[in-house]
Design a protein around this motif. Structure first.
Motif, PDB file in Angstrom:
ATOM      1  N   TYR A  63      49.327  10.983  59.281  1.00 23.66           N
ATOM      2  CA  TYR A  63      49.938   9.465  59.607  1.00 23.66           C
ATOM      3  C   TYR A  63      51.305   8.673  59.471  1.00 23.66           C
ATOM      4  N   GLY A  64      52.237   8.692  60.704  1.00 28.04           N
ATOM      5  CA  GLY A  64      53.239   7.846  59.710  1.00 28.04           C
ATOM      6  C   GLY A  64      52.963   6.786  60.949  1.00 28.04           C
ATOM      7  N   ASP A  65      54.009   5.600  59.528  1.00 34.97           N
ATOM      8  CA  ASP A  65      53.433   3.356  59.983  1.00 34.97           C
ATOM      9  C   ASP A  65      52.821   3.742  61.913  1.00 34.97           C
ATOM     10  N   GLY A  66      52.350   3.109  61.948  1.00 39.36           N
ATOM     11  CA  GLY A  66      52.266   2.955  63.739  1.00 39.36           C
ATOM     12  C   GLY A  66      51.251   4.224  64.323  1.00 39.36           C
ATOM     13  N   ALA A  67      51.507   5.225  64.076  1.00 42.04           N
ATOM     14  CA  ALA A  67      50.429   6.603  64.968  1.00 42.04           C
ATOM     15  C   ALA A  67      49.130   6.044  64.495  1.00 42.04           C
ATOM     16  N   ALA A  68      48.814   6.544  66.152  1.00 40.95           N
ATOM     17  CA  ALA A  68      47.755   6.516  66.904  1.00 40.95           C
ATOM     18  C   ALA A  68      46.505   7.037  65.686  1.00 40.95           C
ATOM     19  N   VAL A  69      45.200   6.309  65.476  1.00 37.82           N
ATOM     20  CA  VAL A  69      44.695   7.604  64.441  1.00 37.82           C
ATOM     21  C   VAL A  69      43.393   7.175  65.787  1.00 37.82           C
ATOM     22  N   GLU A  70      42.576   8.369  65.654  1.00 30.68           N
ATOM     23  CA  GLU A  70      41.536   8.301  67.169  1.00 30.68           C
ATOM     24  C   GLU A  70      39.945   8.168  66.030  1.00 30.68           C
ATOM     25  N   LEU A  71      39.526   7.428  66.597  1.00 26.18           N
ATOM     26  CA  LEU A  71      38.058   6.952  66.344  1.00 26.18           C
ATOM     27  C   LEU A  71      36.878   8.022  67.122  1.00 26.18           C
ATOM     28  N   LYS A  72      36.494   8.026  66.910  1.00 24.32           N
ATOM     29  CA  LYS A  72      35.198   9.043  67.759  1.00 24.32           C
ATOM     30  C   LYS A  72      33.855   8.669  67.446  1.00 24.32           C
ATOM     31  N   VAL A  73      33.629   8.858  68.138  1.00 14.74           N
ATOM     32  CA  VAL A  73      31.625   8.545  68.345  1.00 14.74           C
ATOM     33  C   VAL A  73      30.463   9.265  67.953  1.00 14.74           C
ATOM     34  N   ASN A  74      29.809   9.129  67.359  1.00 15.18           N
ATOM     35  CA  ASN A  74      28.682  10.216  67.482  1.00 15.18           C
ATOM     36  C   ASN A  74      27.410  10.170  68.057  1.00 15.18           C
ATOM     37  N   LYS A  75      26.390  10.773  67.989  1.00 11.64           N
ATOM     38  CA  LYS A  75      24.815   9.997  68.301  1.00 11.64           C
ATOM     39  C   LYS A  75      23.767   9.372  67.482  1.00 11.64           C
ATOM     40  N   LEU A  76      23.102   8.871  68.130  1.00  9.47           N
ATOM     41  CA  LEU A  76      22.795   7.300  66.981  1.00  9.47           C
ATOM     42  C   LEU A  76      20.926   8.135  66.762  1.00  9.47           C
ATOM     43  N   THR A  77      21.633   7.768  65.564  1.00 12.20           N
ATOM     44  CA  THR A  77      20.323   8.606  64.714  1.00 12.20           C
ATOM     45  C   THR A  77      19.078   7.511  64.807  1.00 12.20           C
ATOM     46  N   SER A  78      17.870   7.955  63.764  1.00 10.01           N
ATOM     47  CA  SER A  78      16.862   7.135  63.529  1.00 10.01           C
ATOM     48  C   SER A  78      16.499   7.884  62.717  1.00 10.01           C
ATOM     49  N   VAL A  79      15.291   6.941  61.709  1.00  8.77           N
ATOM     50  CA  VAL A  79      14.342   7.793  60.649  1.00  8.77           C
ATOM     51  C   VAL A  79      12.860   7.448  61.257  1.00  8.77           C
ATOM     52  N   LYS A  80      12.777   6.587  62.208  1.00 11.95           N
ATOM     53  CA  LYS A  80      11.332   6.043  62.101  1.00 11.95           C
ATOM     54  C   LYS A  80      11.211   6.844  63.727  1.00 11.95           C
ATOM     55  N   THR A  81      12.145   7.469  64.394  1.00  9.83           N
ATOM     56  CA  THR A  81      11.858   8.964  65.248  1.00  9.83           C
ATOM     57  C   THR A  81      12.367   9.953  65.052  1.00  9.83           C
ATOM     58  N   GLN A  82      13.622  10.560  64.658  1.00 12.96           N
ATOM     59  CA  GLN A  82      14.152  11.806  63.925  1.00 12.96           C
ATOM     60  C   GLN A  82      14.383  12.129  65.564  1.00 12.96           C
ATOM     61  N   LEU A  83      14.873  10.948  66.366  1.00 12.92           N
ATOM     62  CA  LEU A  83      15.310  11.508  67.869  1.00 12.92           C
ATOM     63  C   LEU A  83      17.114  11.412  68.198  1.00 12.92           C
ATOM     64  N   PRO A  84      17.571  12.232  67.599  1.00  4.99           N
ATOM     65  CA  PRO A  84      18.653  11.168  68.629  1.00  4.99           C
ATOM     66  C   PRO A  84      19.065  10.959  69.576  1.00  4.99           C
ATOM     67  N   TYR A  85      20.226  10.302  70.088  1.00  7.41           N
ATOM     68  CA  TYR A  85      20.673  10.325  71.392  1.00  7.41           C
ATOM     69  C   TYR A  85      22.515   9.920  71.594  1.00  7.41           C
ATOM     70  N   ASP A  86      22.878  10.385  72.709  1.00  5.50           N
ATOM     71  CA  ASP A  86      23.936  10.057  72.619  1.00  5.50           C
ATOM     72  C   ASP A  86      24.231   8.308  72.752  1.00  5.50           C
ATOM     73  N   TYR A  87      25.919   8.557  72.270  1.00  3.85           N
ATOM     74  CA  TYR A  87      26.705   7.280  72.119  1.00  3.85           C
ATOM     75  C   TYR A  87      26.028   6.263  73.523  1.00  3.85           C
ATOM     76  N   TYR A  88      26.533   6.781  74.470  1.00  2.00           N
ATOM     77  CA  TYR A  88      27.053   5.880  75.369  1.00  2.00           C
ATOM     78  C   TYR A  88      25.499   5.751  76.449  1.00  2.00           C
ATOM     79  N   THR A  89      24.627   6.326  76.016  1.00  2.00           N
ATOM     80  CA  THR A  89      22.949   5.641  76.044  1.00  2.00           C
ATOM     81  C   THR A  89      22.601   4.537  76.502  1.00  2.00           C
ATOM     82  N   LEU A  90      23.212   3.787  75.614  1.00  2.00           N
ATOM     83  CA  LEU A  90      23.880   2.749  74.929  1.00  2.00           C
ATOM     84  C   LEU A  90      25.055   2.287  75.871  1.00  2.00           C
ATOM     85  N   PRO A  91      24.116   0.632  76.552  1.00  2.00           N
ATOM     86  CA  PRO A  91      26.006   0.268  77.332  1.00  2.00           C
ATOM     87  C   PRO A  91      26.485  -0.026  76.470  1.00  2.00           C
TER      88      PRO A  91
END
Length: 628
Positions: free
Chosen positions: A40-68
């Motif tokens: 990346y050059g100075d000032g170049a855009a760096v994209e931040l991506k979102v992934n699933k929400l995870t829990s050790v307690k439930t083991q059920l992943p959810y889409d990031y945007y299921t939360l507001p």
């Protein structure tokens, strides 16, 4: 949000993976597709991506945007491979604006009203200890923890949605994004080598400045302050801090791999080696002393009176290769076990070559799925060769069972579990298009390969046996209590389980506690030790069984090693009780369903090694004596 995945996409990952496996090249300039370094050059855009929400307690992943959370104008999903889909990954874009080497302080992401329904959603996720997972330049977000006693630094994958204290729920509404970059004369620009996130729960103040809204963040609070029940507005802010680092791009995953120490693995290896050494010594003693002495005695010219007094394993030579009960099932089980062994060996070779690194998300699971499919050839070949030893004639049914019995059990369990996950509206639910693609792999590639392997197996001449089988079965004398099948089978599984149980802890932690597993060198060594241990314990028990004039060793040699799978499943119950805090019914079902699949695979793997080793051992000892 509707998602569609075309059949061309699925065909693409099949061919790309095959080509990847076939075109492995070693060299300093070799990078895997999708994980090559980016400058990346100075000032170049760096994209931040979102992934699933995870829990050790439930083991059920959810889409990031299921939360507001704050959303971009258009949510775009990244292309995913089979492994990522099966793991429940949902990688999407985010509204975060990050530019190379440009720091930001208390930058406003979005401001929104906090409704009662939104509070309920956040509280539910905080209560179940869900973690947020982000990805930047293919690096997963990590949270740094420092242990007070020793000052040791450890990293956790992801960061909590919030915290629960004294019955109140505090949301992490501010994050400090720490990014490390590396520069070198060998390339232009900068490479990102570190991605850490420090979450905060705070109250921000917003004011107008030159027509723009500017936030001021009150950092330094020793405890969370954004109590969900006390607010009706929600403001998300973030800091960006860039720091130059000496870490090279190839070493940037080292921090994540600090999550588990390696010292305990050496104790595990030493323990397993001691077990193997003990068994090897015992087998050597049997072969060099007992069998050598027996063979010498049997090969002497004996009188009729001496022959009449003979006892031991030579007496059962006319029955030792007699066809066992349920011979088709045994042949199918051994064939499927060989299929799993071949899959494990090739997977570990790919992992040791660096192809299945943590940077290549989903590659491990995808590779295992594809390799299991292609190894159907060996399952068909081995099951047909074993079945032909007993002069079996129902080869069509045996081949069909090899192709459908155990893969059908695995797919059936997986399908039922997926229905429960789908009922929970979790992102871990595999789409039906992917399910159809898996069926196409099974019916379109695996089944034909099983029949092809069986065709070659039946075309070959019978495996030559050193002795003929009598028409009338010999009566088996009464056995001592310690030679009864139940006892020897249960005892036989203890040592193979003892060889792997420490490594099993780390593997289960990587699956159920979302830790990185990277010690493939240790795992390869443990697999070798396991295979040798199974072979040796099976040969020893088979020898003792034949010495007591019991020739029904076929199933016993398989089950004496395969019983280690029972101990694996019992250990999974102990792990569930002591290490996990799962309380939901669906999550419990998910855990034991997948551990059932793993235990069954272990059952087939160890059992097939034991039976094939005993078969080779029995052929060798009976070929060494003279039979009239």
């Amino acid at each position: 949000m509707a998602r569609t995945r075309s059949s061309a996409h699925h065909a693409g990952w099949v061919f790309s993976t095959v080509l990847l496996v076939l075109n492995v090249r070693l060299g300093s300039a070799f990078y895997l597709p999708g994980v090559a370094p980016m400058e990346y050059g100075d000032g170049a855009a760096v994209e931040l991506k979102v992934n699933k929400l995870t829990s050790v307690k439930t083991q059920l992943p959810y889409d990031y945007y299921t939360l507001p959370f704050c959303r971009p104008k258009v949510i775009m999903e990244s292309a995913e491979n089979l492994g990522e889909i099966l793991e429940g990954d949902r990688i999407e874009n985010s509204p975060y604006e990050i530019n190379m080497r440009e720091d930001a302080t208390c930058k406003i992401l979005c401001k929104q009203s906090l409704t009662a329904e939104m509070k309920k959603q956040f509280e539910s996720m905080i209560k179940d200890e869900y973690l947020v997972n982000w990805i930047l330049d293919n690096l997963p977000a990590a949270t740094k923890y420092v242990r007070k006693e020793k000052g040791e630094v450890t990293y956790m994958n992801g960061f909590p949605v919030g915290v629960q204290k004294s019955g109140k729920f505090y949301l992490h509404n501010h994050v400090r994004i720490d990014l490390k970059y590396h520069r070198s004369e060998r390339y232009e620009g900068y490479r990102i080598v570190g991605f850490e996130v420090e979450p905060f729960s705070m109250s921000q103040a917003v004011k107008e400045l030159q027509g723009q809204q500017v936030a001021s963040c009150h950092e330094g609070a020793a405890f969370p302050v954004f109590d969900l029940s006390m607010h009706d507005e929600l403001l998300f802010t973030y800091d960006v801090v860039w720091v130059e680092s000496e870490i090279r791009w190839v070493s940037r995953f080292d921090n994540y791999l600090k999550m588990t120490g390696g010292q305990i693995h050496w104790f595990s290896i030493l323990n397993s080696l001691m077990i193997m050494l003990f068994l090897s010594s015992m087998i050597a003693m049997i072969i060099l002393r007992t069998i050598h002495r027996d063979i010498s005695k049997y090969n002497e010219l004996a009188s009729a009176e001496e022959v009449a007094e003979e006892t031991g394993w030579k007496l059962v030579h006319g029955d030792v290769f007699r066809k066992p009960k349920h011979s088709k099932l045994l042949a199918v089980s051994v064939g499927s076990g060989v299929q799993i062994i071949c899959m494990c060996v090739v997977t570990l070779i790919l992992a040791l070559l660096g192809i299945l690194s943590p940077a290549h998300r989903g590659a491990l699971l995808q590779s295992m799925m594809l390799l299991f499919t292609f190894m159907g050839f060996f399952a068909g070949y081995v099951s047909s060769r074993i079945y032909k030893v007993w002069n079996g004639v129902d080869w069509k049914q045996t081949t069909l069972l090899t192709a459908f019995l155990y893969p059908g059990i695995f797919f059936g369990i997986f399908f039922i579990l997926n229905l429960f996950i789908w009922g929970q509206k979790s992102s871990g639910a595999v789409p039906f298009t992917t399910m159809f693609a898996m069926l196409c792999l099974w019916f379109g590639i695996s089944v034909p390969l099983v029949f092809l392997g069986a065709y070659f197996g039946y075309r070959k001449a019978n495996i030559e046996l050193p002795v003929r089988t009598n028409q009338i079965p010999r009566q088996i004398p009464e056995q001592s209590w310690f030679m009864k099948p139940i006892f020897t089978i249960l005892v036989g599984g203890v040592l193979p389980f003892g060889a792997v149980f420490t490594e099993l802890f780390f593997i289960m932690s990587s699956i159920w506690q979302h830790q990185f597993y990277y010690l493939f060198g240790f795992l390869a060594l443990v697999l070798v030790i396991l295979l040798i241990t199974c072979a040796e314990i099976s040969m020893a028990l088979t020898y003792f069984q034949l010495t007591s004039e019991d020739y029904t060793w076929w199933w016993r040699s398989f089950l004496s090693c395969a019983s280690s799978a029972l101990y694996v499943f019992l250990y999974s119950i102990l792990y569930f009780k002591t290490r996990l805090q799962i309380v939901k019914g669906v999550s419990t079902l998910l855990y034991f369903g997948y551990m059932g699949i793993i235990s069954t695979s272990f059952f087939l793997l160890t059992g097939s090694v034991g039976m094939l080793a005993s078969f080779g051992f029995t052929r060798a000892i009976y070929a060494s004596i003279k039979i009239d």
